[in-house]
Design a protein around this motif. Sequence first.
Motif, mmCIF file in Angstrom:
data_model
loop_
_atom_site.group_PDB
_atom_site.id
_atom_site.type_symbol
_atom_site.label_atom_id
_atom_site.label_comp_id
_atom_site.label_asym_id
_atom_site.label_seq_id
_atom_site.Cartn_x
_atom_site.Cartn_y
_atom_site.Cartn_z
ATOM 1 N N PHE A 102 21.419 32.508 61.838
ATOM 2 C CA PHE A 102 19.999 32.172 61.895
ATOM 3 C C PHE A 102 19.439 32.293 63.316
ATOM 4 C CE2 PHE A 102 20.810 29.878 57.815
ATOM 5 C CZ PHE A 102 19.885 30.580 57.055
ATOM 6 N N GLN A 103 20.233 31.926 64.306
ATOM 7 C CA GLN A 103 19.783 32.077 65.691
ATOM 8 C C GLN A 103 19.542 33.550 66.025
ATOM 9 O OE1 GLN A 103 22.914 30.142 67.881
ATOM 10 N NE2 GLN A 103 22.165 28.075 67.423
ATOM 11 N N THR A 104 20.385 34.408 65.518
ATOM 12 C CA THR A 104 20.220 35.846 65.751
ATOM 13 C C THR A 104 18.970 36.357 65.045
ATOM 14 O OG1 THR A 104 22.629 36.070 65.891
ATOM 15 C CG2 THR A 104 21.356 38.088 65.598
ATOM 16 N N LEU A 105 18.724 35.858 63.840
ATOM 17 C CA LEU A 105 17.492 36.237 63.136
ATOM 18 C C LEU A 105 16.259 35.827 63.934
ATOM 19 C CD1 LEU A 105 17.986 35.412 59.335
ATOM 20 C CD2 LEU A 105 17.874 37.659 60.424
ATOM 21 N N GLN A 106 16.310 34.628 64.502
ATOM 22 C CA GLN A 106 15.169 34.150 65.289
ATOM 23 C C GLN A 106 14.928 35.033 66.505
ATOM 24 O OE1 GLN A 106 16.172 30.065 66.094
ATOM 25 N NE2 GLN A 106 15.448 29.336 64.107
ATOM 26 N N THR A 107 16.001 35.527 67.092
ATOM 27 C CA THR A 107 15.859 36.435 68.240
ATOM 28 C C THR A 107 15.089 37.687 67.840
ATOM 29 O OG1 THR A 107 17.930 35.669 69.236
ATOM 30 C CG2 THR A 107 17.120 37.830 69.919
ATOM 31 N N LEU A 108 15.412 38.227 66.683
ATOM 32 C CA LEU A 108 14.733 39.433 66.218
ATOM 33 C C LEU A 108 13.294 39.155 65.794
ATOM 34 C CD1 LEU A 108 17.550 41.128 64.097
ATOM 35 C CD2 LEU A 108 16.754 41.778 66.376
ATOM 36 N N ALA A 109 13.024 37.911 65.382
ATOM 37 C CA ALA A 109 11.674 37.562 64.948
ATOM 38 C C ALA A 109 10.706 37.439 66.125
ATOM 39 C CB ALA A 109 11.703 36.249 64.166
ATOM 40 N N ASP A 110 11.235 37.290 67.327
ATOM 41 C CA ASP A 110 10.389 37.197 68.521
ATOM 42 C C ASP A 110 9.731 38.561 68.776
ATOM 43 O OD1 ASP A 110 9.218 36.976 70.989
ATOM 44 O OD2 ASP A 110 10.976 36.122 71.990
ATOM 45 N N PRO A 111 8.406 38.640 68.696
ATOM 46 C CA PRO A 111 7.737 39.943 68.871
ATOM 47 C C PRO A 111 7.959 40.550 70.253
ATOM 48 C CG PRO A 111 6.131 38.145 68.895
ATOM 49 C CD PRO A 111 7.438 37.558 68.456
ATOM 50 N N LYS A 112 8.420 39.757 71.212
ATOM 51 C CA LYS A 112 8.628 40.256 72.566
ATOM 52 C C LYS A 112 10.061 40.731 72.812
ATOM 53 C CE LYS A 112 5.063 37.245 74.572
ATOM 54 N NZ LYS A 112 4.783 36.173 75.569
ATOM 55 N N HIS A 113 10.897 40.688 71.769
ATOM 56 C CA HIS A 113 12.292 41.080 72.009
ATOM 57 C C HIS A 113 12.367 42.575 72.317
ATOM 58 C CE1 HIS A 113 12.341 42.435 67.737
ATOM 59 N NE2 HIS A 113 13.331 43.217 68.130
ATOM 60 N N ASP A 114 13.272 42.921 73.224
ATOM 61 C CA ASP A 114 13.406 44.309 73.666
ATOM 62 C C ASP A 114 14.643 44.950 73.051
ATOM 63 O OD1 ASP A 114 15.463 43.084 75.017
ATOM 64 O OD2 ASP A 114 14.556 43.284 77.003
ATOM 65 N N LYS A 115 14.920 46.176 73.465
ATOM 66 C CA LYS A 115 16.054 46.904 72.895
ATOM 67 C C LYS A 115 17.375 46.211 73.207
ATOM 68 C CE LYS A 115 18.213 51.447 72.482
ATOM 69 N NZ LYS A 115 19.580 50.881 72.547
ATOM 70 N N ALA A 129 17.877 43.052 73.453
ATOM 71 C CA ALA A 129 18.007 41.937 72.512
ATOM 72 C C ALA A 129 18.388 42.451 71.123
ATOM 73 C CB ALA A 129 16.699 41.157 72.447
ATOM 74 N N THR A 130 17.816 43.585 70.751
ATOM 75 C CA THR A 130 18.154 44.189 69.455
ATOM 76 C C THR A 130 19.623 44.571 69.418
ATOM 77 O OG1 THR A 130 15.904 45.050 69.155
ATOM 78 C CG2 THR A 130 17.660 46.087 67.872
ATOM 79 N N ASP A 131 20.098 45.166 70.498
ATOM 80 C CA ASP A 131 21.506 45.569 70.569
ATOM 81 C C ASP A 131 22.427 44.356 70.498
ATOM 82 O OD1 ASP A 131 20.720 48.197 70.755
ATOM 83 O OD2 ASP A 131 20.942 48.309 72.942
ATOM 84 N N ARG A 132 22.043 43.282 71.187
ATOM 85 C CA ARG A 132 22.868 42.062 71.145
ATOM 86 C C ARG A 132 22.887 41.479 69.732
ATOM 87 N NH1 ARG A 132 20.338 41.122 76.173
ATOM 88 N NH2 ARG A 132 18.824 39.717 75.206
ATOM 89 N N ALA A 133 21.730 41.519 69.072
ATOM 90 C CA ALA A 133 21.643 40.990 67.707
ATOM 91 C C ALA A 133 22.526 41.798 66.768
ATOM 92 C CB ALA A 133 20.193 41.013 67.226
ATOM 93 N N GLU A 134 22.472 43.109 66.893
ATOM 94 C CA GLU A 134 23.297 43.950 66.025
ATOM 95 C C GLU A 134 24.788 43.686 66.276
ATOM 96 O OE1 GLU A 134 24.139 48.647 64.937
ATOM 97 O OE2 GLU A 134 22.241 48.069 65.882
ATOM 98 N N ALA A 135 25.143 43.500 67.536
ATOM 99 C CA ALA A 135 26.533 43.210 67.872
ATOM 100 C C ALA A 135 26.971 41.871 67.267
ATOM 101 C CB ALA A 135 26.725 43.194 69.385
ATOM 102 N N ALA A 136 26.076 40.881 67.300
ATOM 103 C CA ALA A 136 26.397 39.566 66.733
ATOM 104 C C ALA A 136 26.580 39.667 65.220
ATOM 105 C CB ALA A 136 25.292 38.567 67.057
ATOM 106 N N PHE A 137 25.664 40.383 64.567
ATOM 107 C CA PHE A 137 25.789 40.561 63.118
ATOM 108 C C PHE A 137 27.072 41.326 62.776
ATOM 109 C CE2 PHE A 137 20.935 40.269 62.774
ATOM 110 C CZ PHE A 137 20.983 38.972 62.278
ATOM 111 N N ALA A 138 27.369 42.351 63.576
ATOM 112 C CA ALA A 138 28.576 43.152 63.323
ATOM 113 C C ALA A 138 29.829 42.298 63.458
ATOM 114 C CB ALA A 138 28.625 44.338 64.280
ATOM 115 N N ASP A 139 29.844 41.406 64.443
ATOM 116 C CA ASP A 139 30.993 40.528 64.628
ATOM 117 C C ASP A 139 31.135 39.567 63.450
ATOM 118 O OD1 ASP A 139 33.141 39.364 66.369
ATOM 119 O OD2 ASP A 139 31.842 37.613 66.232
ATOM 120 N N LEU A 140 30.014 39.009 62.998
ATOM 121 C CA LEU A 140 30.038 38.110 61.847
ATOM 122 C C LEU A 140 30.464 38.852 60.583
ATOM 123 C CD1 LEU A 140 26.776 36.016 62.404
ATOM 124 C CD2 LEU A 140 29.119 35.134 62.405
#
Length: 227
Positions: free
Chosen positions: A62-75, A77-88
């Motif tokens: 859910f924390q990773t989802l919130q990061t992506l929901a932030d309209p100001k997130h950059d690439k 942040a997107t890469d970190r989110a994808e890495a977190a999801f991939a690890d999970l």
Amino acid sequence: MADDFITQVNEEMRAQRLRAMARRFGALAGGVLVVAAIGGGAWAWSSHSRHEAQRVASARYFQTLQTLADPKHDKAATDRAEAAFADLAVHGPVGVRAFAAMRVADMKMQAHDTAGAVQSWQSVADDTKADQGLRGMARYMLLNAQTNTADPKTLRAGYEALAQENGGPWASLAQEGLVALDLRPGSTDANHQEARRLLTQLANSDTATAGSRARAQALLETFGDAG
């Protein structure tokens, strides 16, 4: 006409996918908060550890989802989110890992990496411990993503398997997938007759979604122009 039909099906698929994931992860998130009072030493500790691992993984998801929901997130942040999801998706407990893998697939598709998305959906479809609804969703997404590249016989077999799961959340969309195959350029009169049969079945179905019924009825009304 077939292209418009496929576009509408894709829109319905995206909406249904979001609803299904929200319902199922909502149930999961609620479940991990309930820890029964169980006696029994090592067994109780093992149970507690599983619940704790589920809680931690859910929180990270859910924390990773919130990061992506932030309209100001950059690439980055997107890469970190994808890495977190991939690890999970690989190391997360049962339940969370399937949701994470579905998110990875979404992000791969947004990056136009169809092969990566297919690999992620396949991991969910093959996960015998994953929620059956999520596995069905992954199977449908696999078929949908390969509509223009896979062997039509393979696609047909996959759609038919999903369509036969009467009452399943993806059955009606799978039937629409079969209709789309039967209305492809170069299709025969026999294909058109089968498409008409499926559309009639969908239009009169008590279990199909409202969107599926409406699309089927609309296409039936103009079916004489479909070929």
